[in-house]
Design a protein around this motif. Structure first.
Motif, PDB file in Angstrom:
ATOM      1  N   LEU A 310       0.838  -1.211   0.000  1.00 30.49           N
ATOM      2  CA  LEU A 310       0.000   0.000   0.000  1.00 30.49           C
ATOM      3  C   LEU A 310       0.871   1.260   0.000  1.00 30.49           C
ATOM      4  O   LEU A 310       0.549   2.263  -0.646  1.00 30.49           O
ATOM      5  N   ALA A 311       1.990   1.199   0.703  1.00 29.15           N
ATOM      6  CA  ALA A 311       2.895   2.365   0.745  1.00 29.15           C
ATOM      7  C   ALA A 311       3.489   2.624  -0.636  1.00 29.15           C
ATOM      8  O   ALA A 311       3.571   3.776  -1.084  1.00 29.15           O
ATOM      9  N   PHE A 312       3.879   1.554  -1.336  1.00 30.76           N
ATOM     10  CA  PHE A 312       4.405   1.738  -2.697  1.00 30.76           C
ATOM     11  C   PHE A 312       3.300   2.277  -3.616  1.00 30.76           C
ATOM     12  O   PHE A 312       3.570   3.097  -4.491  1.00 30.76           O
ATOM     13  N   ASP A 313       2.052   1.824  -3.408  1.00 27.89           N
ATOM     14  CA  ASP A 313       0.925   2.363  -4.193  1.00 27.89           C
ATOM     15  C   ASP A 313       0.784   3.867  -3.928  1.00 27.89           C
ATOM     16  O   ASP A 313       0.566   4.654  -4.846  1.00 27.89           O
ATOM     17  N   ALA A 314       0.882   4.238  -2.646  1.00 31.04           N
ATOM     18  CA  ALA A 314       0.741   5.656  -2.269  1.00 31.04           C
ATOM     19  C   ALA A 314       1.878   6.479  -2.880  1.00 31.04           C
ATOM     20  O   ALA A 314       1.671   7.588  -3.373  1.00 31.04           O
ATOM     21  N   LEU A 315       3.071   5.906  -2.872  1.00 28.62           N
ATOM     22  CA  LEU A 315       4.231   6.596  -3.458  1.00 28.62           C
ATOM     23  C   LEU A 315       4.001   6.829  -4.946  1.00 28.62           C
ATOM     24  O   LEU A 315       4.248   7.914  -5.472  1.00 28.62           O
ATOM     25  N   LYS A 316       3.497   5.792  -5.628  1.00 21.41           N
ATOM     26  CA  LYS A 316       3.266   5.877  -7.064  1.00 21.41           C
ATOM     27  C   LYS A 316       2.159   6.886  -7.381  1.00 21.41           C
ATOM     28  O   LYS A 316       2.297   7.713  -8.279  1.00 21.41           O
ATOM     29  N   ALA A 317       1.084   6.834  -6.603  1.00 20.07           N
ATOM     30  CA  ALA A 317      -0.038   7.752  -6.846  1.00 20.07           C
ATOM     31  C   ALA A 317       0.366   9.191  -6.530  1.00 20.07           C
ATOM     32  O   ALA A 317      -0.062  10.136  -7.183  1.00 20.07           O
ATOM     33  N   GLY A 318       1.198   9.379  -5.518  1.00 20.89           N
ATOM     34  CA  GLY A 318       1.646  10.721  -5.126  1.00 20.89           C
ATOM     35  C   GLY A 318       0.485  11.562  -4.624  1.00 20.89           C
ATOM     36  O   GLY A 318      -0.532  11.037  -4.157  1.00 20.89           O
ATOM     37  N   GLY A 319       0.633  12.889  -4.732  1.00 22.61           N
ATOM     38  CA  GLY A 319      -0.427  13.799  -4.292  1.00 22.61           C
ATOM     39  C   GLY A 319      -0.743  13.617  -2.822  1.00 22.61           C
ATOM     40  O   GLY A 319       0.146  13.612  -1.971  1.00 22.61           O
ATOM     41  N   ILE A 320      -2.030  13.408  -2.526  1.00 24.98           N
ATOM     42  CA  ILE A 320      -2.471  13.327  -1.137  1.00 24.98           C
ATOM     43  C   ILE A 320      -2.408  11.876  -0.604  1.00 24.98           C
ATOM     44  O   ILE A 320      -2.592  11.637   0.595  1.00 24.98           O
ATOM     45  N   MET A 321      -2.171  10.892  -1.496  1.00 28.28           N
ATOM     46  CA  MET A 321      -2.264   9.477  -1.064  1.00 28.28           C
ATOM     47  C   MET A 321      -1.303   9.114   0.075  1.00 28.28           C
ATOM     48  O   MET A 321      -1.698   8.377   0.989  1.00 28.28           O
ATOM     49  N   PRO A 322      -0.058   9.618   0.070  1.00 34.56           N
ATOM     50  CA  PRO A 322       0.796   9.297   1.223  1.00 34.56           C
ATOM     51  C   PRO A 322       0.218   9.825   2.544  1.00 34.56           C
ATOM     52  O   PRO A 322       0.384   9.204   3.589  1.00 34.56           O
ATOM     53  N   THR A 323      -0.497  10.967   2.482  1.00 33.13           N
ATOM     54  CA  THR A 323      -1.151  11.483   3.703  1.00 33.13           C
ATOM     55  C   THR A 323      -2.266  10.540   4.128  1.00 33.13           C
ATOM     56  O   THR A 323      -2.425  10.243   5.320  1.00 33.13           O
ATOM     57  N   VAL A 324      -3.034  10.050   3.160  1.00 36.44           N
ATOM     58  CA  VAL A 324      -4.123   9.117   3.484  1.00 36.44           C
ATOM     59  C   VAL A 324      -3.514   7.866   4.134  1.00 36.44           C
ATOM     60  O   VAL A 324      -3.996   7.383   5.169  1.00 36.44           O
ATOM     61  N   PHE A 325      -2.456   7.362   3.528  1.00 29.97           N
ATOM     62  CA  PHE A 325      -1.771   6.176   4.067  1.00 29.97           C
ATOM     63  C   PHE A 325      -1.365   6.430   5.518  1.00 29.97           C
ATOM     64  O   PHE A 325      -1.648   5.643   6.415  1.00 29.97           O
ATOM     65  N   ASN A 326      -0.723   7.570   5.751  1.00 32.59           N
ATOM     66  CA  ASN A 326      -0.205   7.879   7.082  1.00 32.59           C
ATOM     67  C   ASN A 326      -1.315   8.108   8.108  1.00 32.59           C
ATOM     68  O   ASN A 326      -1.293   7.541   9.207  1.00 32.59           O
ATOM     69  N   SER A 327      -2.301   8.924   7.739  1.00 34.83           N
ATOM     70  CA  SER A 327      -3.303   9.316   8.739  1.00 34.83           C
ATOM     71  C   SER A 327      -4.257   8.174   9.047  1.00 34.83           C
ATOM     72  O   SER A 327      -4.695   8.016  10.189  1.00 34.83           O
ATOM     73  N   ALA A 328      -4.567   7.359   8.032  1.00 31.94           N
ATOM     74  CA  ALA A 328      -5.400   6.181   8.285  1.00 31.94           C
ATOM     75  C   ALA A 328      -4.654   5.260   9.251  1.00 31.94           C
ATOM     76  O   ALA A 328      -5.247   4.690  10.181  1.00 31.94           O
ATOM     77  N   ASP A 329      -3.352   5.142   9.066  1.00 32.60           N
ATOM     78  CA  ASP A 329      -2.558   4.297   9.975  1.00 32.60           C
ATOM     79  C   ASP A 329      -2.550   4.874  11.389  1.00 32.60           C
ATOM     80  O   ASP A 329      -2.738   4.137  12.358  1.00 32.60           O
ATOM     81  N   GLU A 330      -2.353   6.191  11.512  1.00 30.57           N
ATOM     82  CA  GLU A 330      -2.317   6.790  12.861  1.00 30.57           C
ATOM     83  C   GLU A 330      -3.622   6.486  13.600  1.00 30.57           C
ATOM     84  O   GLU A 330      -3.614   6.117  14.776  1.00 30.57           O
ATOM     85  N   ALA A 331      -4.750   6.644  12.889  1.00 35.76           N
ATOM     86  CA  ALA A 331      -6.051   6.392  13.524  1.00 35.76           C
ATOM     87  C   ALA A 331      -6.212   4.904  13.844  1.00 35.76           C
ATOM     88  O   ALA A 331      -6.676   4.531  14.926  1.00 35.76           O
ATOM     89  N   ALA A 332      -5.810   4.051  12.913  1.00 31.60           N
ATOM     90  CA  ALA A 332      -5.999   2.611  13.095  1.00 31.60           C
ATOM     91  C   ALA A 332      -5.115   2.076  14.231  1.00 31.60           C
ATOM     92  O   ALA A 332      -5.547   1.227  15.019  1.00 31.60           O
ATOM     93  N   VAL A 333      -3.896   2.607  14.339  1.00 34.64           N
ATOM     94  CA  VAL A 333      -3.013   2.158  15.437  1.00 34.64           C
ATOM     95  C   VAL A 333      -3.644   2.562  16.773  1.00 34.64           C
ATOM     96  O   VAL A 333      -3.645   1.776  17.735  1.00 34.64           O
ATOM     97  N   GLU A 334      -4.207   3.765  16.815  1.00 35.97           N
ATOM     98  CA  GLU A 334      -4.863   4.216  18.053  1.00 35.97           C
ATOM     99  C   GLU A 334      -6.014   3.255  18.415  1.00 35.97           C
ATOM    100  O   GLU A 334      -6.140   2.832  19.572  1.00 35.97           O
ATOM    101  N   LEU A 335      -6.819   2.879  17.415  1.00 40.20           N
ATOM    102  CA  LEU A 335      -7.939   1.963  17.672  1.00 40.20           C
ATOM    103  C   LEU A 335      -7.434   0.590  18.118  1.00 40.20           C
ATOM    104  O   LEU A 335      -7.991  -0.025  19.033  1.00 40.20           O
ATOM    105  N   PHE A 336      -6.377   0.124  17.476  1.00 38.54           N
ATOM    106  CA  PHE A 336      -5.812  -1.191  17.838  1.00 38.54           C
ATOM    107  C   PHE A 336      -5.302  -1.164  19.285  1.00 38.54           C
ATOM    108  O   PHE A 336      -5.569  -2.079  20.071  1.00 38.54           O
ATOM    109  N   MET A 337      -4.620  -0.084  19.651  1.00 38.39           N
ATOM    110  CA  MET A 337      -4.067   0.019  21.008  1.00 38.39           C
ATOM    111  C   MET A 337      -5.190   0.052  22.045  1.00 38.39           C
ATOM    112  O   MET A 337      -5.007  -0.383  23.180  1.00 38.39           O
ATOM    113  N   ARG A 338      -6.358   0.610  21.653  1.00 32.95           N
ATOM    114  CA  ARG A 338      -7.501   0.662  22.589  1.00 32.95           C
ATOM    115  C   ARG A 338      -8.340  -0.609  22.517  1.00 32.95           C
ATOM    116  O   ARG A 338      -9.406  -0.685  23.127  1.00 32.95           O
ATOM    117  N   GLY A 339      -7.881  -1.597  21.761  1.00 30.71           N
ATOM    118  CA  GLY A 339      -8.588  -2.875  21.675  1.00 30.71           C
ATOM    119  C   GLY A 339      -9.837  -2.826  20.823  1.00 30.71           C
ATOM    120  O   GLY A 339     -10.704  -3.708  20.911  1.00 30.71           O
TER     121      GLY A 339
END
Ligand code: NDP
Ligand code: MG
Length: 383
Positions: A310-339
């Motif tokens: 997915l990161a390589f896809d985001a790199l290839k797409a460029g633009g805002i996709m790396p932000t989507v990759f990063n911010s979706a991960d930040e939110a998902a890690v928070e949810l995972f840590m809270r069970g």
């Protein structure tokens, strides 16, 4: 040896990178601390402030900042708070370098403001370049400031490039990955992974977010995008190297491969970013190659650790996709840590956010911050 004084501001001084940065400042008198910051750990920040006597400390949490102000009332240290306070710490007069060691996209705006204030950046916060690489690198060129990598892989690449006169001589970057605690496992075996399991990294002692990201290979994905901005090539190959001794390599057009090796110890890349181009002695943790032998390299398992694809896809797409990759991960890690979501749900959330959110070419800072919010909301609403 008499070194020219170096004045630094450390954003995120209570974290893993921040405390190791202060260890180096403790060892080298010529490194002076002008500002420190934390989110809420005022106990440690107070101790650091009393030891290093900066002019200013920032606590982004407003209530905690008010508490620290009372505690430091017997000192001349100014206590500031919030996002504005973090920017004040990043732009403080007299500092020549800002160490960006906060977690997540919160590092982006202070780094941009620090560059505008003509500070060099010792960059640990990879999310800054992942989300705003095109803005930050252009600003750095325009303001004639240097971005020195702190991330061990990027420091290794930077060290391997000393002596390279022209970036066109780079054929590709070989970015090494430890493989994390779940190396060798298949998706089925990862269904019941708990935060405690994912927080055990085999080779590195890091903050919680980056440790979880290392286990999913999201961290490696973020590093691929970070490398693209630091070194100006998208030709990047990830190699799993379980021993974490070869910190990364550069392959040149004549097929020469130059690597930097060292024991797994973040103090070396932090120190190099603060003393470059000089190398200063470091106590302990010499590399005993026999202890780590044999050194091995293998392909990453991108079926199990699909966030890397997915990161390589985001790199290839460029633009805002790396932000989507990063911010979706930040939110998902928070949810995972809270069970709230399972382990594999982290990478699944990133995939869903990337498929739902429309790309924006050449995004402005406002676009990035809005998309950051949108991607988080998307992930929080998914559960
Ligand atoms: P830690 O979680 O250990 O520390 C983070 C620091 O930032 C703490 O001082 C924390 O304050 C502060 N902080 C956290 N969230 C915010 C926020 N929203 N706003 C302002 N300050 C905040 O992280 P690490 O040191 O592990 O990582 C820092 C950065 O460096 C990350 O971007 C990571 O990817 C990168 N990095 C880390 C490596 C490592 O070995 N740790 C290696 C390579 C890169 P408080 O203590 O009060 O919570
Ligand atoms: Mg790294």
């Amino acid at each position: 040896m008499i070194m020219e004084e170096k004045h630094i501001s450390v954003l995120g001084s209570t974290g893993s990178i921040g405390t190791q940065t202060l260890e180096i400042a403790r060892a080298y008198e010529h490194i002076k601390i002008r500002a420190l910051s934390a989110r809420s750990n005022i106990r440690l920040l107070e101790a650091q402030a009393r030891e290093f006597s900066p002019e200013l400390v920032c606590v982004t949490d407003e209530d905690r900042a008010a508490e620290l102000k009372i505690k430091l009332a017997d000192t001349p240290i100014k206590v500031v708070s919030g996002r504005g306070g973090l920017i004040e710490a990043a732009c403080i007069d007299g500092a020549d370098t800002v160490v960006t060691a906060v977690v997540g996209i919160s590092g982006l705006e202070p780094t941009i403001e620090a560059i505008k204030a003509k500070k060099n950046i010792a960059l640990a916060n990879k999310e800054t370049l992942v989300t705003g690489g095109h803005i930050v690198t252009k600003l750095a060129r325009g303001n004639n400031v240097t971005i020195l990598p702190v991330d061990s892989e990027h420091s290794a690449i930077f060290q391997s490039l000393q002596g390279c006169r022209n970036n066109r001589e780079i054929k590709r970057i070989l970015l090494t990955a430890s493989g994390g605690p779940f190396f060798g496992k298949k998706r089925d075996e990862l269904r019941n992974i708990t935060p405690q399991d994912a927080l055990k990294h085999p080779n590195w002692d890091m903050g919680a977010k980056v440790t979880i990201d290392s286990s999913t290979l999201v961290n490696k994905g973020l590093e691929v995008i970070e490398a693209r901005w630091l070194f100006g090539t998208k030709n990047i190959k990830v190699l799993v190297h379980r021993q974490s001794v070869v910190h990364s390599m550069v392959e040149f057009t004549d097929n020469a491969v130059i690597a930097q090796l060292g024991a797994p110890d973040m103090r070396l890349p932090i120190q190099y970013a603060l003393t470059y181009p000089a190398r200063l002695p470091m106590k302990g943790n010499e590399l005993d190659l026999l202890k780590y032998s044999p050194l091995t390299f293998e392909e990453p398992d991108t079926d199990t650790f699909f966030a890397l694809t997915l990161a390589f896809d985001a790199l290839k797409a460029g633009g805002i996709m790396p932000t989507v990759f990063n911010s979706a991960d930040e939110a998902a890690v928070e949810l995972f840590m809270r069970g709230k979501i399972p382990y594999l749900g982290i990478s699944e959330a990133i995939a869903k956010a990337m498929s739902k959110i429309q790309n924006i070419e050449n995004p402005s800072l406002e676009d990035i911050l809005e998309t950051d919010k949108a991607a988080r909301e998307f992930v929080f609403c998914m559960q």
